[in-house]
Design a protein around this motif. Structure first.
Motif, PDB file in Angstrom:
ATOM      1  N   PRO A   1      20.369 -10.344  -5.167  1.00 15.26           N
ATOM      2  CA  PRO A   1      20.023 -11.767  -5.092  1.00 15.26           C
ATOM      3  C   PRO A   1      20.447 -12.458  -3.800  1.00 15.26           C
ATOM      4  O   PRO A   1      20.356 -13.678  -3.719  1.00 15.26           O
ATOM      5  CB  PRO A   1      20.805 -12.340  -6.285  1.00 15.26           C
ATOM      6  N   GLN A   2      20.914 -11.689  -2.805  1.00 12.87           N
ATOM      7  CA  GLN A   2      21.426 -12.297  -1.588  1.00 12.87           C
ATOM      8  C   GLN A   2      20.481 -12.088  -0.409  1.00 12.87           C
ATOM      9  O   GLN A   2      19.794 -11.077  -0.315  1.00 12.87           O
ATOM     10  CB  GLN A   2      22.781 -11.701  -1.203  1.00 12.87           C
ATOM     11  N   ALA A   3      20.491 -13.065   0.493  1.00 17.80           N
ATOM     12  CA  ALA A   3      19.979 -12.870   1.842  1.00 17.80           C
ATOM     13  C   ALA A   3      21.177 -12.956   2.784  1.00 17.80           C
ATOM     14  O   ALA A   3      22.132 -13.686   2.516  1.00 17.80           O
ATOM     15  CB  ALA A   3      18.955 -13.943   2.196  1.00 17.80           C
ATOM     16  N   ARG A   4      21.112 -12.199   3.872  1.00 14.17           N
ATOM     17  CA  ARG A   4      22.199 -12.212   4.845  1.00 14.17           C
ATOM     18  C   ARG A   4      21.661 -12.529   6.234  1.00 14.17           C
ATOM     19  O   ARG A   4      20.647 -11.957   6.648  1.00 14.17           O
ATOM     20  CB  ARG A   4      22.931 -10.865   4.881  1.00 14.17           C
ATOM     21  N   ILE A   5      22.342 -13.427   6.911  1.00 16.78           N
ATOM     22  CA  ILE A   5      22.109 -13.693   8.333  1.00 16.78           C
ATOM     23  C   ILE A   5      23.300 -13.106   9.068  1.00 16.78           C
ATOM     24  O   ILE A   5      24.439 -13.547   8.869  1.00 16.78           O
ATOM     25  CB  ILE A   5      21.969 -15.197   8.604  1.00 16.78           C
ATOM     26  N   ILE A   6      23.039 -12.109   9.903  1.00 14.91           N
ATOM     27  CA  ILE A   6      24.120 -11.313  10.482  1.00 14.91           C
ATOM     28  C   ILE A   6      24.114 -11.434  12.002  1.00 14.91           C
ATOM     29  O   ILE A   6      23.112 -11.138  12.657  1.00 14.91           O
ATOM     30  CB  ILE A   6      23.990  -9.834  10.079  1.00 14.91           C
ATOM     31  N   PHE A   7      25.239 -11.852  12.561  1.00 15.73           N
ATOM     32  CA  PHE A   7      25.430 -11.910  14.007  1.00 15.73           C
ATOM     33  C   PHE A   7      26.131 -10.628  14.454  1.00 15.73           C
ATOM     34  O   PHE A   7      27.194 -10.288  13.933  1.00 15.73           O
ATOM     35  CB  PHE A   7      26.288 -13.120  14.397  1.00 15.73           C
ATOM     36  N   SER A   8      25.523  -9.934  15.400  1.00 14.70           N
ATOM     37  CA  SER A   8      26.145  -8.739  15.963  1.00 14.70           C
ATOM     38  C   SER A   8      26.148  -8.855  17.479  1.00 14.70           C
ATOM     39  O   SER A   8      25.389  -9.646  18.058  1.00 14.70           O
ATOM     40  CB  SER A   8      25.412  -7.474  15.523  1.00 14.70           C
ATOM     41  N   VAL A   9      26.988  -8.071  18.127  1.00 19.00           N
ATOM     42  CA  VAL A   9      27.136  -8.196  19.578  1.00 19.00           C
ATOM     43  C   VAL A   9      27.189  -6.814  20.214  1.00 19.00           C
ATOM     44  O   VAL A   9      27.701  -5.859  19.632  1.00 19.00           O
ATOM     45  CB  VAL A   9      28.398  -9.027  19.918  1.00 19.00           C
ATOM     46  N   ASP A  10      26.603  -6.710  21.396  1.00 12.57           N
ATOM     47  CA  ASP A  10      26.624  -5.471  22.177  1.00 12.57           C
ATOM     48  C   ASP A  10      27.163  -5.798  23.572  1.00 12.57           C
ATOM     49  O   ASP A  10      26.582  -6.626  24.272  1.00 12.57           O
ATOM     50  CB  ASP A  10      25.205  -4.905  22.272  1.00 12.57           C
ATOM     51  N   PRO A  11      28.298  -5.201  23.966  1.00 14.21           N
ATOM     52  CA  PRO A  11      29.039  -4.148  23.279  1.00 14.21           C
ATOM     53  C   PRO A  11      29.892  -4.695  22.137  1.00 14.21           C
ATOM     54  O   PRO A  11      30.308  -5.853  22.179  1.00 14.21           O
ATOM     55  CB  PRO A  11      29.936  -3.580  24.390  1.00 14.21           C
ATOM     56  N   PRO A  12      30.157  -3.860  21.127  1.00 16.07           N
ATOM     57  CA  PRO A  12      31.005  -4.285  20.009  1.00 16.07           C
ATOM     58  C   PRO A  12      32.411  -4.639  20.493  1.00 16.07           C
ATOM     59  O   PRO A  12      32.858  -4.197  21.548  1.00 16.07           O
ATOM     60  CB  PRO A  12      31.025  -3.047  19.100  1.00 16.07           C
ATOM     61  N   GLY A  13      33.077  -5.429  19.680  1.00 16.31           N
ATOM     62  CA  GLY A  13      34.431  -5.842  20.010  1.00 16.31           C
ATOM     63  C   GLY A  13      34.505  -7.173  20.713  1.00 16.31           C
ATOM     64  O   GLY A  13      35.595  -7.735  20.874  1.00 16.31           O
ATOM     65  N   LYS A  14      33.370  -7.692  21.131  1.00 13.45           N
ATOM     66  CA  LYS A  14      33.310  -8.994  21.777  1.00 13.45           C
ATOM     67  C   LYS A  14      32.902 -10.052  20.752  1.00 13.45           C
ATOM     68  O   LYS A  14      32.323  -9.750  19.719  1.00 13.45           O
ATOM     69  CB  LYS A  14      32.303  -8.978  22.924  1.00 13.45           C
ATOM     70  N   PRO A  15      33.169 -11.339  21.036  1.00 10.46           N
ATOM     71  CA  PRO A  15      32.782 -12.387  20.084  1.00 10.46           C
ATOM     72  C   PRO A  15      31.304 -12.724  20.163  1.00 10.46           C
ATOM     73  O   PRO A  15      30.772 -12.935  21.257  1.00 10.46           O
ATOM     74  CB  PRO A  15      33.637 -13.580  20.534  1.00 10.46           C
ATOM     75  N   PRO A  16      30.588 -12.795  19.052  1.00 12.61           N
ATOM     76  CA  PRO A  16      29.214 -13.284  19.059  1.00 12.61           C
ATOM     77  C   PRO A  16      29.173 -14.716  19.600  1.00 12.61           C
ATOM     78  O   PRO A  16      30.027 -15.544  19.262  1.00 12.61           O
ATOM     79  CB  PRO A  16      28.800 -13.235  17.589  1.00 12.61           C
ATOM     80  N   ALA A  17      28.198 -14.980  20.459  1.00 16.64           N
ATOM     81  CA  ALA A  17      28.069 -16.295  21.079  1.00 16.64           C
ATOM     82  C   ALA A  17      26.612 -16.724  21.051  1.00 16.64           C
ATOM     83  O   ALA A  17      25.730 -15.959  20.675  1.00 16.64           O
ATOM     84  CB  ALA A  17      28.613 -16.253  22.507  1.00 16.64           C
ATOM     85  N   VAL A  18      26.368 -17.955  21.461  1.00 14.23           N
ATOM     86  CA  VAL A  18      25.059 -18.583  21.254  1.00 14.23           C
ATOM     87  C   VAL A  18      24.443 -19.006  22.583  1.00 14.23           C
ATOM     88  O   VAL A  18      25.126 -19.524  23.461  1.00 14.23           O
ATOM     89  CB  VAL A  18      25.196 -19.817  20.338  1.00 14.23           C
ATOM     90  N   ASP A  19      23.149 -18.765  22.729  1.00 13.23           N
ATOM     91  CA  ASP A  19      22.336 -19.327  23.791  1.00 13.23           C
ATOM     92  C   ASP A  19      20.987 -19.710  23.184  1.00 13.23           C
ATOM     93  O   ASP A  19      20.809 -19.656  21.964  1.00 13.23           O
ATOM     94  CB  ASP A  19      22.195 -18.360  24.980  1.00 13.23           C
ATOM     95  N   TYR A  20      20.034 -20.085  24.013  1.00  9.23           N
ATOM     96  CA  TYR A  20      18.731 -20.495  23.469  1.00  9.23           C
ATOM     97  C   TYR A  20      18.061 -19.355  22.705  1.00  9.23           C
ATOM     98  O   TYR A  20      17.420 -19.572  21.673  1.00  9.23           O
ATOM     99  CB  TYR A  20      17.814 -20.968  24.601  1.00  9.23           C
ATOM    100  N   ASP A  21      18.199 -18.133  23.202  1.00  5.00           N
ATOM    101  CA  ASP A  21      17.577 -17.003  22.522  1.00  5.00           C
ATOM    102  C   ASP A  21      18.194 -16.781  21.141  1.00  5.00           C
ATOM    103  O   ASP A  21      17.479 -16.529  20.160  1.00  5.00           O
ATOM    104  CB  ASP A  21      17.727 -15.741  23.377  1.00  5.00           C
ATOM    105  N   VAL A  22      19.512 -16.889  21.050  1.00  6.44           N
ATOM    106  CA  VAL A  22      20.187 -16.716  19.759  1.00  6.44           C
ATOM    107  C   VAL A  22      19.798 -17.830  18.792  1.00  6.44           C
ATOM    108  O   VAL A  22      19.582 -17.591  17.597  1.00  6.44           O
ATOM    109  CB  VAL A  22      21.710 -16.652  19.956  1.00  6.44           C
ATOM    110  N   LEU A  23      19.686 -19.059  19.294  1.00  6.39           N
ATOM    111  CA  LEU A  23      19.216 -20.149  18.442  1.00  6.39           C
ATOM    112  C   LEU A  23      17.814 -19.871  17.912  1.00  6.39           C
ATOM    113  O   LEU A  23      17.510 -20.154  16.750  1.00  6.39           O
ATOM    114  CB  LEU A  23      19.231 -21.472  19.207  1.00  6.39           C
ATOM    115  N   GLY A  24      16.947 -19.302  18.761  1.00  2.00           N
ATOM    116  CA  GLY A  24      15.610 -18.931  18.313  1.00  2.00           C
ATOM    117  C   GLY A  24      15.637 -17.858  17.247  1.00  2.00           C
ATOM    118  O   GLY A  24      14.871 -17.920  16.266  1.00  2.00           O
ATOM    119  N   GLN A  25      16.514 -16.865  17.419  1.00  2.00           N
ATOM    120  CA  GLN A  25      16.640 -15.811  16.408  1.00  2.00           C
ATOM    121  C   GLN A  25      17.168 -16.371  15.086  1.00  2.00           C
ATOM    122  O   GLN A  25      16.723 -15.966  14.002  1.00  2.00           O
ATOM    123  CB  GLN A  25      17.573 -14.721  16.911  1.00  2.00           C
TER     124      GLN A  25
END
Length: 258
Positions: free
Chosen positions: A12-36
């Motif tokens: 019954p769940q939906a998930r919105i998942i933030f991932s980052v490449d390379p791993p170990g760094k903090p997920p951050a936001v720009d216009y592309d991420v806002l679009g995603q």
């Protein structure tokens, strides 16, 4: 460093998942991420009735989301800050207005726009290593994606001012005592609490839950459309100051040494 937003639909769940490449760094936001993120919300909004709630989380155990990434921050000035603020507002409002309950699942540090993202969710459930901050004042900036509005509604004006004016992070126990988060605990207990919440919500009327969410949000946020313009105006004024220019230059210089 690239942040990606993906969507999972597993009733019954939906998930919105933030991932980052390379791993170990903090997920951050720009216009592309806002679009995603906007695309993810749109997908969930059109999902079938078997989806009953939404989890927003990161794949990083030490970070949730930390706000604007370095590249986006370097490109923002007093002319471009208004569309940046309005874009973030529009997407975060979409998340808040989803008919489904939305839970931010926070592990590790979240700050700035990441905390504003969590505030756009209905609940915040956190691991016991979670920390929360609004660091914008240290850079001469303004929380621009609804934080100035949603934070005092959640924790009261005095504590919102303390968090915003000091720019210091608070730990999970303090966040819980202040009413910022609904629950915190070790991972196993966190998953048990989420499972129990999912079971309770799924057992109830989907229509009733959606209508109750709409009514409560309307009662709490009568001035939300205006807030977008007020935060944009304040952000423009802050971005145009010499103090902000100095603070950002010092911040970028420190980051370039890492």
């Amino acid at each position: 460093m690239i942040t990606t937003v993906t969507t999972e639909l597993r009733a019954p769940q939906a998930r919105i998942i933030f991932s980052v490449d390379p791993p170990g760094k903090p997920p951050a936001v720009d216009y592309d991420v806002l679009g995603q993120l906007e695309d993810a919300i749109t997908i969930i909004a059109s999902a079938g009735p078997e989806i009953r709630l939404v989890l927003v989380e990161s794949t990083e155990p030490e970070y949730f989301v930390v706000g604007a990434n370095l590249k986006a921050l370097q490109q923002i000035d007093s002319q471009s800050i208004r569309p940046w603020v309005r874009r973030g507002h529009n997407v975060f409002n979409m998340l808040q207005e989803l008919e489904l309950p939305v839970i931010a699942l926070v592990r590790g540090f979240t700050g700035g726009g990441g905390l504003e993202l969590a505030l756009a969710c209905d609940f915040i459930y956190a691991a016991d290593n979670a920390r929360f901050a609004l660091p914008e004042a240290g850079l001469g900036l303004i929380p621009g994606w609804g934080g100035s509005h949603r934070l005092p509604l959640r924790i009261g004006a005095a504590r919102a001012k303390e968090l915003a004016f000091s720019a210091r992070p608070i730990e999970a126990p303090t966040a819980y005592n202040w009413g910022l988060i609904n629950y915190y605990g070790p991972e196993e207990e966190l998953q048990q609490k989420l499972a129990a919440l999912t079971e309770s919500i799924s057992a109830n009327s989907r229509i009733s839950v959606a209508m109750e969410k709409q009514l409560i949000n309307s009662a709490l946020s009568p001035d939300n459309p205006r807030m977008k313009f007020e935060e944009a105006a304040a952000s423009t004024a802050a971005m145009g100051s010499s103090d902000t220019s100095r603070r950002l230059e010092e911040f970028f210089e420190k980051r370039s040494r890492k």
